[in-house]
Design an enzyme around this catalytic site. Structure first.
Site, PDB file in Angstrom:
ATOM      1  N   SER A   1      42.077  33.500  39.387  1.00 51.95           N
ATOM      2  CA  SER A   1      40.689  33.945  39.471  1.00 51.95           C
ATOM      3  C   SER A   1      40.035  34.258  38.139  1.00 51.95           C
ATOM      4  O   SER A   1      38.832  34.457  38.082  1.00 51.95           O
ATOM      5  CB  SER A   1      40.582  35.164  40.392  1.00 51.95           C
ATOM      6  OG  SER A   1      40.782  34.773  41.732  1.00 51.95           O
TER       7      SER A   1
ATOM      8  N   SER B   1      37.908  33.801  41.649  1.00 53.80           N
ATOM      9  CA  SER B   1      36.845  34.618  42.180  1.00 53.80           C
ATOM     10  C   SER B   1      35.924  35.192  41.108  1.00 53.80           C
ATOM     11  O   SER B   1      34.852  35.710  41.427  1.00 53.80           O
ATOM     12  CB  SER B   1      37.444  35.768  43.012  1.00 53.80           C
ATOM     13  OG  SER B   1      38.222  36.638  42.210  1.00 53.80           O
TER      14      SER B   1
ATOM     15  N   LYS C   1      32.907  42.270  36.342  1.00 48.04           N
ATOM     16  CA  LYS C   1      33.022  41.758  37.710  1.00 48.04           C
ATOM     17  C   LYS C   1      32.823  42.889  38.712  1.00 48.04           C
ATOM     18  O   LYS C   1      33.347  43.989  38.534  1.00 48.04           O
ATOM     19  CB  LYS C   1      34.399  41.107  37.883  1.00 48.04           C
ATOM     20  CG  LYS C   1      34.632  40.411  39.220  1.00 48.04           C
ATOM     21  CD  LYS C   1      35.996  39.741  39.208  1.00 48.04           C
ATOM     22  CE  LYS C   1      36.337  39.063  40.522  1.00 48.04           C
ATOM     23  NZ  LYS C   1      37.664  38.418  40.470  1.00 48.04           N
TER      24      LYS C   1
END
Length: 501
Positions: free
Chosen positions: A190, A166, A86
């Protein structure tokens, strides 16, 4: 704007000499071929990620990953397996942007400690994944999976549906077979939400199991990185590779870890294990409740003893959660930005707010920065400490700990969230049905695993398994046992728009 470096054609041809690996759902075979796997993963990225119909899960990938895999064959526990990261986690190859143009040139030239551990354990960093910008803390009206750097991540099961946030890019990329595994981060949902709606396994470990150093922060009390994979076994393997103590992160000091989180998963049993069923948190949708009932029946057939647990969130709980995040966001972001190498880029949250205003057309077209602006005004330390004590007590002693003790159960289960909603940049996210209890584990800092339990109209839905602090290994074992007992047929990505049969 999207940037990408691609694998050289000559190198790719050399790597594809062996048969391509498949994105299967069982443990990787002993004769895992890292070279062939890297080539196959790069092909998947280039086939399914770019263009108008692409899922836009990957911001950048390596042109030397194949050579890295060759060097890592046989190294550590991962032995050359490909991992996407990420883009709020620092890696030495690429800028770490958190999806924001303000950090587009944030080349720190350093690995976060968890990435250094990943490489030492034989992992190959294949690239960086898209995310909800600033990990979805900029605005209440955001659209999950959108960032100014990476655009909009699409759900590979239905490209007009949301990939949740996210860690949207990490979830979508693993579901699409673009990497063996990915690393996401979670403050509150997330990792688990994108894993659930993309039909993969996601594990949010106890806060302190994995270092947070050199990760763009939101909340010092809740943030953690964790694995996102196709199977529970692989999630445990990836967690083993990245977990460890870090002197720069006090939360990791004294954390109760095990050396190998995959140990014992293949033999794990639910026979006689008491499991608490959070029936209220199954929500109001009949289709999701039916999936949950089927998962509960699988657990019972595997020998689990199911115990109904009636829990309702206290009325005064939610008013204290946001002030904690905003106070920690301001302090953590100021410290992170001020400590970045070099002289370019923002040095405080106030600088980011000013940058967004100056770049309004590119940054604020779809939603604003109301939470950032509120964070700048959230400065009362005593008030913050009072809110933090309250929500920790409500999720720990009066929450998960109480529910486990009063009902004499080892784990709590509920649906993770509902099926993916249609993405709408104009109106933002559309969470519906009051489904899930992951906020308890997120705020408490306790382990939370989501495992696919089926689908609603070909849209995946996950089963949440939560436990007490430091019971990460036990939660993973329970997830592996459920995975073997699961009778639901899991959908594969279509890479098309959703439509009714």
């Amino acid at each position: 704007m999207r940037s990408r470096t691609t694998l050289a054609i000559a190198a790719l041809c050399a790597l594809l000499a062996a048969p391509a690996a498949t994105a299967g759902r069982g443990p990787a075979p002993a004769d895992f071929d890292a070279l062939a796997d890297i080539g196959a993963r790069v092909e998947r990225i280039e086939q399914y990620d770019d263009g108008t119909g692409g899922i836009h899960a990957v911001i950048a990938h390596s042109h030397t990953a194949g050579f890295a895999a060759r060097e890592q064959v046989g190294v550590g526990i991962l032995k050359g397996r490909s991992v996407l990261v990420k883009d709020n986690i620092e890696t030495e190859e690429w800028p770490t942007t958190a999806g924001s143009l303000a950090l587009a040139e944030n080349f720190t030239r350093r690995d976060a400690p968890l990435i250094a551990r990943l490489r030492r354990n034989g992992g190959v960093v294949l690239g960086k994944t898209n995310l909800s910008e600033w990990a979805n803390i900029r605005s209440n009206d955001s659209t999950s999976g959108w960032s100014a750097v990476g655009g909009l991540t699409r759900n590979p099961h239905a490209i007009d549906r949301n990939a949740c946030g996210s860690s949207s890019g990490s979830g979508a990329a693993v579901a699409a077979g673009m990497a063996w595994g990915a690393i996401g981060t979670e403050t509150n949902g997330s990792i688990t939400c994108p894993a659930s709606v993309n039909g993969i396994v996601g594990f949010k470990p106890s806060v302190g199991i994995v270092s947070r150093t050199h990760i763009v922060p939101i909340s010092v009390s809740q943030d953690t990185a964790g694995p996102m994979t196709r199977t529970v076994h692989d999630a445990a393997l990836l967690l083993s590779a990245i977990a460890g103590e870090d002197p720069a992160d006090p939360a990791t000091l004294g954390a109760e870890r095990v050396a190998d989180y995959a140990e014992g998963l293949d033999e794990a049993s639910l026979e006689g294990v008491r499991i608490g069923v959070l029936r209220r948190q199954a929500g109001e949708r009949a289709d999701v409740r039916a999936l949950f009932d089927a998962a509960l029946a699988d657990l019972e057939r595997a020998g689990a003893v199911l115990v109904e647990v009636d829990y309702e969130t206290p009325d005064d709980f939610w008013a204290s959660t946001l002030p904690v995040l905003l106070h920690e966001l301001r302090e953590g972001m100021d410290a992170y930005l001020a400590g970045l190498p070099g002289e370019r880029g923002p040095r405080s949250l106030a600088d980011v707010v000013a940058f967004n205003r100056a770049e309004r057309e590119r940054e604020l077209r779809w939603f604003g920065q109301d939470l950032f602006e509120r964070a700048l005004e959230t400065t009362d330390r005593a008030q913050y400490e009072g809110h933090l004590e309250k929500i920790r007590r409500m999720t720990r002693e009066e929450g998960i700990d109480r529910l486990l003790a009063e009902h004499d159960v080892r784990f709590l289960v509920a649906p993770t969230t509902g099926p993916a909603w249609t993405t709408d940049l104009v109106n933002g996210d559309s969470f519906a049905g009051r489904i899930g209890a992951g906020y308890l584990a997120a705020i408490a800092g306790y382990p939370h695993l989501t495992v696919p339990m089926g689908a609603v109209e070909r849209l995946p839905v996950g089963l949440s398994i939560m436990g007490a602090r430091w019971t990460d290994h036990a939660v993973l074992k329970a997830g592996a046992a459920y995975e073997r007992a699961r009778t639901a047929v899991l959908p594969e990505p279509s890479f098309k728009r959703w439509k009714a049969d």
